[in-house]
Design a protein around this motif. Structure first.
Motif, PDB file in Angstrom:
ATOM      1  N   PHE A 338      91.097  19.696  52.441  1.00  0.00           N
ATOM      2  CA  PHE A 338      91.942  20.888  52.488  1.00  0.00           C
ATOM      3  C   PHE A 338      91.396  21.903  51.481  1.00  0.00           C
ATOM      4  CE2 PHE A 338      93.780  18.284  49.180  1.00  0.00           C
ATOM      5  CZ  PHE A 338      94.228  19.173  48.205  1.00  0.00           C
ATOM      6  N   SER A 339      91.754  23.155  51.690  1.00  0.00           N
ATOM      7  CA  SER A 339      91.314  24.247  50.811  1.00  0.00           C
ATOM      8  C   SER A 339      92.530  24.948  50.225  1.00  0.00           C
ATOM      9  CB  SER A 339      90.471  25.259  51.589  1.00  0.00           C
ATOM     10  OG  SER A 339      89.298  24.652  52.087  1.00  0.00           O
ATOM     11  N   LEU A 340      92.398  25.401  48.985  1.00  0.00           N
ATOM     12  CA  LEU A 340      93.447  26.165  48.308  1.00  0.00           C
ATOM     13  C   LEU A 340      92.885  27.516  47.882  1.00  0.00           C
ATOM     14  CD1 LEU A 340      95.031  23.412  45.999  1.00  0.00           C
ATOM     15  CD2 LEU A 340      95.958  24.314  48.143  1.00  0.00           C
ATOM     16  N   SER A 341      93.629  28.564  48.173  1.00  0.00           N
ATOM     17  CA  SER A 341      93.198  29.905  47.774  1.00  0.00           C
ATOM     18  C   SER A 341      93.771  30.302  46.418  1.00  0.00           C
ATOM     19  CB  SER A 341      93.623  30.934  48.833  1.00  0.00           C
ATOM     20  OG  SER A 341      95.044  30.923  48.989  1.00  0.00           O
ATOM     21  N   LYS A 342      94.805  29.578  45.953  1.00  0.00           N
ATOM     22  CA  LYS A 342      95.423  29.846  44.653  1.00  0.00           C
ATOM     23  C   LYS A 342      95.763  28.530  43.968  1.00  0.00           C
ATOM     24  CE  LYS A 342      97.546  34.329  45.757  1.00  0.00           C
ATOM     25  NZ  LYS A 342      98.836  35.092  45.807  1.00  0.00           N
ATOM     26  N   THR A 343      95.962  28.564  42.670  1.00  0.00           N
ATOM     27  CA  THR A 343      96.389  27.379  41.929  1.00  0.00           C
ATOM     28  C   THR A 343      97.719  26.887  42.503  1.00  0.00           C
ATOM     29  OG1 THR A 343      95.292  28.153  39.926  1.00  0.00           O
ATOM     30  CG2 THR A 343      96.996  26.476  39.660  1.00  0.00           C
ATOM     31  N   THR A 344      97.790  25.593  42.815  1.00  0.00           N
ATOM     32  CA  THR A 344      98.944  25.048  43.556  1.00  0.00           C
ATOM     33  C   THR A 344      99.333  23.682  43.004  1.00  0.00           C
ATOM     34  OG1 THR A 344      98.151  26.162  45.558  1.00  0.00           O
ATOM     35  CG2 THR A 344      99.816  24.453  45.850  1.00  0.00           C
ATOM     36  N   ASP A 345     100.632  23.442  42.931  1.00  0.00           N
ATOM     37  CA  ASP A 345     101.153  22.126  42.534  1.00  0.00           C
ATOM     38  C   ASP A 345     101.274  21.245  43.773  1.00  0.00           C
ATOM     39  OD1 ASP A 345     101.413  22.798  39.846  1.00  0.00           O
ATOM     40  OD2 ASP A 345     103.416  23.632  40.136  1.00  0.00           O
ATOM     41  N   ALA A 368      85.328  19.036  46.527  1.00  0.00           N
ATOM     42  CA  ALA A 368      84.286  18.926  47.555  1.00  0.00           C
ATOM     43  C   ALA A 368      82.995  19.622  47.140  1.00  0.00           C
ATOM     44  CB  ALA A 368      84.781  19.507  48.875  1.00  0.00           C
ATOM     45  N   GLU A 369      83.073  20.591  46.228  1.00  0.00           N
ATOM     46  CA  GLU A 369      81.868  21.316  45.820  1.00  0.00           C
ATOM     47  C   GLU A 369      81.119  20.590  44.708  1.00  0.00           C
ATOM     48  OE1 GLU A 369      81.118  23.732  47.763  1.00  0.00           O
ATOM     49  OE2 GLU A 369      83.063  23.539  48.749  1.00  0.00           O
ATOM     50  N   THR A 370      81.878  20.095  43.720  1.00  0.00           N
ATOM     51  CA  THR A 370      81.233  19.490  42.549  1.00  0.00           C
ATOM     52  C   THR A 370      81.167  17.973  42.615  1.00  0.00           C
ATOM     53  OG1 THR A 370      83.309  19.264  41.305  1.00  0.00           O
ATOM     54  CG2 THR A 370      82.149  21.391  41.164  1.00  0.00           C
ATOM     55  N   GLY A 403      89.968  26.051  45.572  1.00  0.00           N
ATOM     56  CA  GLY A 403      88.746  25.343  45.921  1.00  0.00           C
ATOM     57  C   GLY A 403      88.933  24.440  47.115  1.00  0.00           C
ATOM     58  N   ASN A 404      87.891  23.689  47.433  1.00  0.00           N
ATOM     59  CA  ASN A 404      87.911  22.737  48.542  1.00  0.00           C
ATOM     60  C   ASN A 404      88.011  21.325  47.992  1.00  0.00           C
ATOM     61  OD1 ASN A 404      87.443  24.862  50.424  1.00  0.00           O
ATOM     62  ND2 ASN A 404      85.252  24.774  49.948  1.00  0.00           N
ATOM     63  N   TYR A 405      88.856  20.500  48.638  1.00  0.00           N
ATOM     64  CA  TYR A 405      89.120  19.162  48.133  1.00  0.00           C
ATOM     65  C   TYR A 405      89.047  18.137  49.253  1.00  0.00           C
ATOM     66  CZ  TYR A 405      90.734  21.611  43.995  1.00  0.00           C
ATOM     67  OH  TYR A 405      90.795  22.404  42.890  1.00  0.00           O
ATOM     68  N   LEU A 406      88.635  16.928  48.872  1.00  0.00           N
ATOM     69  CA  LEU A 406      88.615  15.794  49.795  1.00  0.00           C
ATOM     70  C   LEU A 406      89.573  14.728  49.288  1.00  0.00           C
ATOM     71  CD1 LEU A 406      84.782  15.498  50.466  1.00  0.00           C
ATOM     72  CD2 LEU A 406      86.530  16.332  52.062  1.00  0.00           C
ATOM     73  N   TRP A 567      77.745   7.140  52.944  1.00  0.00           N
ATOM     74  CA  TRP A 567      76.505   6.351  52.896  1.00  0.00           C
ATOM     75  C   TRP A 567      75.404   7.140  53.603  1.00  0.00           C
ATOM     76  CZ3 TRP A 567      75.686   1.983  50.163  1.00  0.00           C
ATOM     77  CH2 TRP A 567      74.538   1.232  50.419  1.00  0.00           C
ATOM     78  N   GLY A 568      74.459   7.617  52.810  1.00  0.00           N
ATOM     79  CA  GLY A 568      73.428   8.511  53.313  1.00  0.00           C
ATOM     80  C   GLY A 568      73.171   9.587  52.285  1.00  0.00           C
ATOM     81  N   ILE A 569      72.878  10.804  52.740  1.00  0.00           N
ATOM     82  CA  ILE A 569      72.554  11.900  51.820  1.00  0.00           C
ATOM     83  C   ILE A 569      73.195  13.194  52.292  1.00  0.00           C
ATOM     84  CG2 ILE A 569      70.339  12.321  53.032  1.00  0.00           C
ATOM     85  CD1 ILE A 569      69.202  13.185  50.285  1.00  0.00           C
ATOM     86  N   THR A 570      73.708  13.961  51.338  1.00  0.00           N
ATOM     87  CA  THR A 570      74.337  15.258  51.604  1.00  0.00           C
ATOM     88  C   THR A 570      73.754  16.280  50.630  1.00  0.00           C
ATOM     89  OG1 THR A 570      76.407  14.213  52.317  1.00  0.00           O
ATOM     90  CG2 THR A 570      76.505  16.538  51.695  1.00  0.00           C
ATOM     91  N   VAL A 571      73.340  17.444  51.136  1.00  0.00           N
ATOM     92  CA  VAL A 571      72.762  18.513  50.306  1.00  0.00           C
ATOM     93  C   VAL A 571      73.592  19.781  50.537  1.00  0.00           C
ATOM     94  CG1 VAL A 571      70.698  19.815  49.697  1.00  0.00           C
ATOM     95  CG2 VAL A 571      70.475  17.477  50.595  1.00  0.00           C
ATOM     96  N   LYS A 572      74.082  20.365  49.436  1.00  0.00           N
ATOM     97  CA  LYS A 572      74.934  21.551  49.533  1.00  0.00           C
ATOM     98  C   LYS A 572      74.501  22.590  48.512  1.00  0.00           C
ATOM     99  CE  LYS A 572      79.360  20.854  50.279  1.00  0.00           C
ATOM    100  NZ  LYS A 572      80.764  20.378  50.153  1.00  0.00           N
ATOM    101  N   VAL A 573      74.724  23.855  48.855  1.00  0.00           N
ATOM    102  CA  VAL A 573      74.467  24.956  47.931  1.00  0.00           C
ATOM    103  C   VAL A 573      75.565  24.996  46.879  1.00  0.00           C
ATOM    104  CG1 VAL A 573      74.337  27.468  47.709  1.00  0.00           C
ATOM    105  CG2 VAL A 573      73.250  26.320  49.659  1.00  0.00           C
ATOM    106  N   ILE A 574      75.172  25.197  45.630  1.00  0.00           N
ATOM    107  CA  ILE A 574      76.139  25.382  44.543  1.00  0.00           C
ATOM    108  C   ILE A 574      76.184  26.867  44.203  1.00  0.00           C
ATOM    109  CG2 ILE A 574      76.689  24.881  42.129  1.00  0.00           C
ATOM    110  CD1 ILE A 574      77.119  22.530  43.917  1.00  0.00           C
ATOM    111  N   LYS A 575      77.371  27.463  44.298  1.00  0.00           N
ATOM    112  CA  LYS A 575      77.521  28.898  43.999  1.00  0.00           C
ATOM    113  C   LYS A 575      78.263  29.076  42.688  1.00  0.00           C
ATOM    114  CE  LYS A 575      77.461  30.487  48.792  1.00  0.00           C
ATOM    115  NZ  LYS A 575      78.180  31.205  49.867  1.00  0.00           N
TER     116      LYS A 575
END
Length: 575
Positions: A338-345, A368-370, A403-406, A567-575
């Motif tokens: 899920f993604s959050l556009s603002k700080t949320t409880d 999900a980003e870091t 941010g984006n979260y898993l 299990w495997g490899i994931t490559v993502k851009v860090i902004k």
């Protein structure tokens, strides 16, 4: 008050007849003709200080096997209903043997102050020989099994003489009947709890105030099995909980626990909850009942009756769910984003399996980003969830930045939804993890997140099986910081399932997962993970992942890693 509590008093008051004057004495209570496995009670009110005479006959075990347990089997006590204090009870040190019988006798006088009282007589004591969930109880049970039948075999021979008779020389108008009614100060009563109960009630305080909490439950070996807690419904934070450490012996069996204390509450909405396991509860005792059996549960009261004007009933609000990973079976890993556009409880409700301070079925949340874990279900943050002791519950809040979260949940190979190897929890369908909004108005901050659709995803090779060789290409237009997440198999300094990145134009390897740069990925020792960042120059690149013939996604020959879905490899851009 539950109807069954009312019936408890009505039936038992009928069995507790009050006779008329005899030799100028007034009979306050006359309990007798007892059945086994029953609790008898007679309530009465004292208007002015009075002296009473108690004549009680019961029985206690003769065996030394009761060195840990309460030896009283048929016995009486008097409870001050207003203060919840015991003013008298039959104990091994205040009784004598009755001549010619197996019985014990108490005879004496005492003064009672004005107030409401309850005179009790219990015949539940013989159930003390039943097996308890405690290992130490089990050991003593088998060790003393013969003694139970040999030394106490005829202990009920003179049961027809058991009684509790209370009389006074004071005039009859100094006394009145008392039906056990709750105090007017009570604002929430979850009492008379039965086996496998889940009781809940909300209330609103319109101003800050002090409240008294009174709870009776079951606990032993520093764990609670029947207990309650109080939650602030706005923040979903537990403001009070009945724990073994803050309770004391509640009378009767050693495992009866009692709490009484004062709590400062801010104005707001609150929800009281009380849960029980599948044994030893109101009218279904498997050992001696507590001093105050009808109040098995939790009661919340105001200190000042005038504060009742600022108390309202409250219905627990329904929180908007944003993620629901539930009914999870054995050896599963599930993940949703899920993604959050603002700080949320966010409210987290997670049921899982844990014992010996370690979790086996549990959830966690990662950025999900870091890749950083922002919340994890630690055993120390959980509480008993009903059923078997290893069922654990986390219910609390976390504040998440935009941010984006898993959201992830994993199980081991035993004891999961619909395949329990012991008693399931109260809310079995929620086995897994559920996230909800603390404030439903924050729904506008929320959106679904799918990693496969992430604009920052350059390449991903996951769910790799045995004997695979897979590649993915990507292009960079400028020097870019990228994050690499790679899970694989390695031991003794060598990698067997792993990935690398090479420059597609030159064929040069620019990054490769080695054993030395990796860390434990959880599960089997050979599960390895690399999670880090590098800079790549502009150009075309090829991502490669290779696996050997064993231990891969959904075909593990040992415990899988925590993030088995990756299990495997994931490559993502860090902004």
């Amino acid at each position: 008050m539950r109807n069954d509590i009312k019936k408890f008093w009505v039936v038992l008051l009928m069995t507790a007849s009050c006779a008329g004057p005899l030799f100028s004495q007034y009979v306050i209570a006359d309990l007798g003709n007892f059945d086994m496995d029953k609790v008898y009670v007679k309530g009465f009110t004292v208007k002015r200080t009075a002296t009473i005479t108690i004549d009680a006959v019961g029985v206690m075990s003769r065996s030394e096997k009761w060195n840990r347990w309460n030896p009283m089997i048929a016995y009486g006590w008097i409870l001050n209903s207003d203060t919840k204090e015991i003013v008298w009870e039959m104990r091994p040190n205040n009784i004598s043997s009755e001549s010619g019988t197996n019985n014990i006798v108490y005879q004496g006088t005492m003064a009672l102050q004005p107030g409401n009282y309850e005179a009790y007589f219990s015949t539940y004591g013989q159930k003390i020989i039943r097996i308890s969930r405690s290992d130490s109880y089990m050991g003593e049970f088998f060790k003393n099994l013969v003694k139970v039948f040999v030394e106490d075999g005829d202990i009920y021979r003179d049961a027809d003489k058991w009684k509790l008779r209370i009389v006074t020389n004071s005039s009859a108008d100094n006394f009145a009947s008392f039906d056990g009614s709750k105090s007017k100060k009570v604002i929430c009563a979850l009492t008379g709890a039965r086996d496998s109960d889940y009781l809940e009630k909300g209330f609103t305080l319109e101003k800050d105030m002090k409240v008294r909490i009174y709870g009776i439950g079951e606990g032993q070996d520093r764990h609670m099995y029947d207990f309650g807690w109080l939650t602030d419904d706005k923040t979903a934070k537990t403001v009070w909980e009945m724990r073994f450490e803050n309770t004391s012996h509640g009378g009767g069996a050693e495992k009866n626990r009692s709490y009484s204390g004062i709590l400062n509450l801010r104005a707001g909405n609150y929800v009281a909850t009380y849960v029980t396991d599948d044994s030893h509860s109101f009218t279904e005792w498997n050992m001696q009942p507590p001093y105050d059996p009808a109040n098995w549960g939790v009661t919340v009261s105001v200190l000042d009756e005038e504060d009742l004007a600022y108390v309202r009933d409250y219905k627990k609000s329904k929180k908007q769910e944003i993620i629901s990973i539930t009914r999870v079976g054995d050896s599963e890993f599930k993940s949703e984003g899920f993604s959050l556009s603002k700080t949320t409880d966010i409210l987290i409700y997670s049921l899982g399996e844990g014992r010996d301070h370690r979790m086996y079925d549990y959830g966690w949340i990662t950025n999900a980003e870091t890749g950083q874990t922002v919340w994890n279900m630690h055993y120390s943050d959980t509480k008993f969830a009903g059923g078997t002791e290893k069922n654990r519950l986390f219910e609390g809040t976390v504040t998440l930045e935009p941010g984006n979260y898993l959201v992830n949940y994993k199980t081991d190979g035993t004891h999961s939804y619909d395949d329990w190897n012991d008693d399931p929890p109260y809310n079995r369908s929620k086995w897994g993890i559920t996230l909800s909004l603390v404030n439903n108005n924050d729904a506008k901050n929320l959106s679904k997140y799918r990693e496969s659709e992430d604009e920052n995803l350059l390449a991903q090779i996951i769910h790799v099986g045995d004997d695979e060789y897979r590649t993915k290409d990507f292009t960079l237009n400028s020097t870019t910081k990228v994050r690499i997440l790679c899970l694989g198999e390695g031991k003794s300094g060598h990698m067997y399932d792993y990935g690398w990145i090479k420059n597609a134009s030159t064929g040069q390897t620019v990054w490769e997962m080695t054993y030395g740069m990796s860390q434990s990925a959880g599960g089997a020792r050979k599960n390895r993970i690399y999670d880090g960042t590098i800079y790549l120059d502009a150009g075309k690149y090829e991502v490669v992942y290779i696996s050997d013939g064993s231990h891969s996604f959904e075909d593990w020959n040992d415990d899988p890693p925590y993030q088995q879905d990756k299990w495997g490899i994931t490559v993502k851009v860090i902004k």
